[in-house]
Design a protein around this motif. Structure first.
Motif, PDB file in Angstrom:
ATOM      1  N   SER A  28     -37.772  17.908 -35.422  1.00  0.00           N
ATOM      2  CA  SER A  28     -38.554  17.085 -34.729  1.00  0.00           C
ATOM      3  C   SER A  28     -38.077  15.790 -35.026  1.00  0.00           C
ATOM      4  O   SER A  28     -37.164  15.424 -35.779  1.00  0.00           O
ATOM      5  N   VAL A  29     -37.900  14.730 -33.949  1.00  0.00           N
ATOM      6  CA  VAL A  29     -37.481  13.784 -33.936  1.00  0.00           C
ATOM      7  C   VAL A  29     -38.711  12.468 -33.842  1.00  0.00           C
ATOM      8  O   VAL A  29     -39.426  12.550 -32.676  1.00  0.00           O
ATOM      9  N   ILE A  30     -38.814  11.812 -34.715  1.00  0.00           N
ATOM     10  CA  ILE A  30     -40.167  11.082 -34.970  1.00  0.00           C
ATOM     11  C   ILE A  30     -39.900   9.498 -35.336  1.00  0.00           C
ATOM     12  O   ILE A  30     -38.897   9.193 -35.647  1.00  0.00           O
ATOM     13  N   LYS A  31     -40.872   8.690 -35.132  1.00  0.00           N
ATOM     14  CA  LYS A  31     -40.859   7.493 -35.630  1.00  0.00           C
ATOM     15  C   LYS A  31     -42.112   7.679 -36.863  1.00  0.00           C
ATOM     16  O   LYS A  31     -42.916   8.514 -36.821  1.00  0.00           O
ATOM     17  N   LEU A  32     -41.462   6.908 -37.846  1.00  0.00           N
ATOM     18  CA  LEU A  32     -42.371   6.952 -39.148  1.00  0.00           C
ATOM     19  C   LEU A  32     -42.861   5.571 -39.457  1.00  0.00           C
ATOM     20  O   LEU A  32     -42.300   4.668 -39.338  1.00  0.00           O
ATOM     21  N   GLN A  33     -44.383   5.514 -39.555  1.00  0.00           N
ATOM     22  CA  GLN A  33     -45.012   4.310 -39.545  1.00  0.00           C
ATOM     23  C   GLN A  33     -45.614   4.046 -40.884  1.00  0.00           C
ATOM     24  O   GLN A  33     -46.223   4.948 -41.424  1.00  0.00           O
ATOM     25  N   HIS A  34     -45.202   2.776 -41.646  1.00  0.00           N
ATOM     26  CA  HIS A  34     -45.884   2.621 -42.728  1.00  0.00           C
ATOM     27  C   HIS A  34     -47.232   2.423 -42.679  1.00  0.00           C
ATOM     28  O   HIS A  34     -47.731   1.571 -41.709  1.00  0.00           O
ATOM     29  N   ALA A  35     -47.826   3.129 -43.420  1.00  0.00           N
ATOM     30  CA  ALA A  35     -49.473   3.300 -43.310  1.00  0.00           C
ATOM     31  C   ALA A  35     -49.971   1.786 -43.683  1.00  0.00           C
ATOM     32  O   ALA A  35     -51.109   1.346 -43.049  1.00  0.00           O
ATOM     33  N   ASN A  36     -49.754   0.932 -44.652  1.00  0.00           N
ATOM     34  CA  ASN A  36     -50.126  -0.174 -44.883  1.00  0.00           C
ATOM     35  C   ASN A  36     -49.998  -1.280 -43.998  1.00  0.00           C
ATOM     36  O   ASN A  36     -50.886  -2.289 -43.852  1.00  0.00           O
ATOM     37  N   THR A  37     -48.774  -1.265 -43.507  1.00  0.00           N
ATOM     38  CA  THR A  37     -48.361  -2.626 -42.709  1.00  0.00           C
ATOM     39  C   THR A  37     -48.235  -2.359 -41.400  1.00  0.00           C
ATOM     40  O   THR A  37     -48.202  -3.285 -40.634  1.00  0.00           O
ATOM     41  N   ALA A  64     -41.939   2.828 -57.645  1.00  0.00           N
ATOM     42  CA  ALA A  64     -42.902   4.082 -58.286  1.00  0.00           C
ATOM     43  C   ALA A  64     -44.096   4.462 -57.414  1.00  0.00           C
ATOM     44  O   ALA A  64     -44.388   3.564 -56.504  1.00  0.00           O
ATOM     45  N   LYS A  65     -44.719   5.355 -57.284  1.00  0.00           N
ATOM     46  CA  LYS A  65     -45.630   5.782 -56.455  1.00  0.00           C
ATOM     47  C   LYS A  65     -46.986   4.873 -56.317  1.00  0.00           C
ATOM     48  O   LYS A  65     -47.114   4.565 -57.660  1.00  0.00           O
ATOM     49  N   SER A  66     -47.131   4.315 -55.276  1.00  0.00           N
ATOM     50  CA  SER A  66     -48.603   3.458 -55.186  1.00  0.00           C
ATOM     51  C   SER A  66     -49.015   3.500 -53.652  1.00  0.00           C
ATOM     52  O   SER A  66     -48.262   4.424 -52.816  1.00  0.00           O
ATOM     53  N   LYS A  67     -49.824   2.701 -53.519  1.00  0.00           N
ATOM     54  CA  LYS A  67     -50.571   2.763 -51.831  1.00  0.00           C
ATOM     55  C   LYS A  67     -49.450   2.237 -50.966  1.00  0.00           C
ATOM     56  O   LYS A  67     -49.629   2.510 -49.714  1.00  0.00           O
ATOM     57  N   ASP A  68     -48.268   1.678 -51.369  1.00  0.00           N
ATOM     58  CA  ASP A  68     -47.142   1.174 -50.470  1.00  0.00           C
ATOM     59  C   ASP A  68     -46.246   2.438 -49.994  1.00  0.00           C
ATOM     60  O   ASP A  68     -45.261   2.273 -49.193  1.00  0.00           O
ATOM     61  N   ALA A  69     -46.585   3.705 -50.630  1.00  0.00           N
ATOM     62  CA  ALA A  69     -45.583   4.802 -50.116  1.00  0.00           C
ATOM     63  C   ALA A  69     -46.283   5.813 -49.396  1.00  0.00           C
ATOM     64  O   ALA A  69     -45.436   6.827 -49.303  1.00  0.00           O
ATOM     65  N   ASN A  70     -47.142   5.314 -48.532  1.00  0.00           N
ATOM     66  CA  ASN A  70     -47.584   6.313 -47.478  1.00  0.00           C
ATOM     67  C   ASN A  70     -47.025   6.084 -46.022  1.00  0.00           C
ATOM     68  O   ASN A  70     -47.124   5.067 -45.544  1.00  0.00           O
ATOM     69  N   TRP A  71     -46.703   7.149 -45.350  1.00  0.00           N
ATOM     70  CA  TRP A  71     -46.178   6.922 -44.049  1.00  0.00           C
ATOM     71  C   TRP A  71     -46.671   8.044 -43.097  1.00  0.00           C
ATOM     72  O   TRP A  71     -47.162   9.107 -43.680  1.00  0.00           O
ATOM     73  N   LEU A  72     -46.741   7.517 -41.826  1.00  0.00           N
ATOM     74  CA  LEU A  72     -47.416   8.483 -40.805  1.00  0.00           C
ATOM     75  C   LEU A  72     -46.251   8.826 -39.934  1.00  0.00           C
ATOM     76  O   LEU A  72     -45.563   8.067 -39.060  1.00  0.00           O
ATOM     77  N   ALA A  73     -46.381  10.201 -39.180  1.00  0.00           N
ATOM     78  CA  ALA A  73     -45.351  10.634 -38.182  1.00  0.00           C
ATOM     79  C   ALA A  73     -46.260  10.075 -37.018  1.00  0.00           C
ATOM     80  O   ALA A  73     -47.340  10.497 -36.921  1.00  0.00           O
TER      81      ALA A  73
END
Length: 206
Positions: free
Chosen positions: A32-41, A186-195
């Motif tokens: 798959s060729v995708i864009k990854l969007q940062h969930a928080n920002t 380190a793992k935090s709420k800043d580490a979530n991404w969406l395809a």
């Protein structure tokens, strides 16, 4: 408009007379060729032929919101050549590499400090035929889904260092004014991404 493969559709139900048709959410599979969007920002994972002026001096990786930009696309690949055939579904714990299609480099990390926050630097490194263990990422998400799907929050843990691909609100000045720092920490709420947008290949199980 999001580009979908033949046979993949949006996740909603359409009622036609006495017929009810359910459309499946596209899966993110190998190839798959995708864009990854940062969930928080809301920024997209982005790279370009601009190198860091500090740290490793390798090609910079940022968060960008400039619309339809070819530099936002990443191909999902396996750790070894032919280890992840097109259409192979991916589960939490799968190891992947992300290949920047425009500049033909791999999403990479190492123990250099990121320029704005002194977290771990993220760069684009290598070439189509040159890669190392610093390019390997382990997929993680809450186990509500068995395989990676479009618009599903996922995390990318760096195999070598254990840090997570992350971003935040801090922005660069020239020459990449307004683009957001991407780092590993380190793992935090800043580490979530969406395809989000991309080309999604239908699942192949054979």
């Amino acid at each position: 408009m999001r580009r979908l493969p033949l046979g993949a559709c949006w996740s909603f139900v359409v009622v036609l007379g006495q017929f009810c048709v359910t459309y499946a959410t596209p899966q993110v599979t190998c190839g798959s060729v995708i864009k990854l969007q940062h969930a928080n920002t809301g920024v997209n994972l982005h790279s370009h032929e601009i190198s860091y002026g500090s740290g490793s001096g390798q090609q910079s990786v940022t968060g960008y919101t400039g619309g339809d930009d070819a530099n936002d696309y990443w191909a999902v690949r396996g750790v070894e050549v032919d280890s992840c055939h097109q259409g192979t579904p991916l589960s939490s714990g799968s190891k992947v590499k992300l290949y920047h299609t425009s500049t033909q480099k791999w999403l990479h990390s190492h123990l250099f400090s990121s320029p704005l926050t002194n977290n771990q630097e993220i760069s684009a490194f290598g070439s189509a035929h040159s890669s190392d263990t610093g390019d390997i990422w382990v997929l993680e998400w809450d186990k509500s889904k068995s395989t990676w799907e479009q618009d599903q929050p996922v995390r990318f843990r760096h195999q070598d260092t254990g840090s997570y691909l992350s971003s935040h609100s801090k922005k660069f000045n020239r020459p990449i004014t307004g683009q957001q720092e991407v780092c590993a920490k380190a793992k935090s709420k800043d580490a979530n991404w969406l395809a989000t947008e991309g080309v999604y290949f239908p699942q192949q199980t054979n």
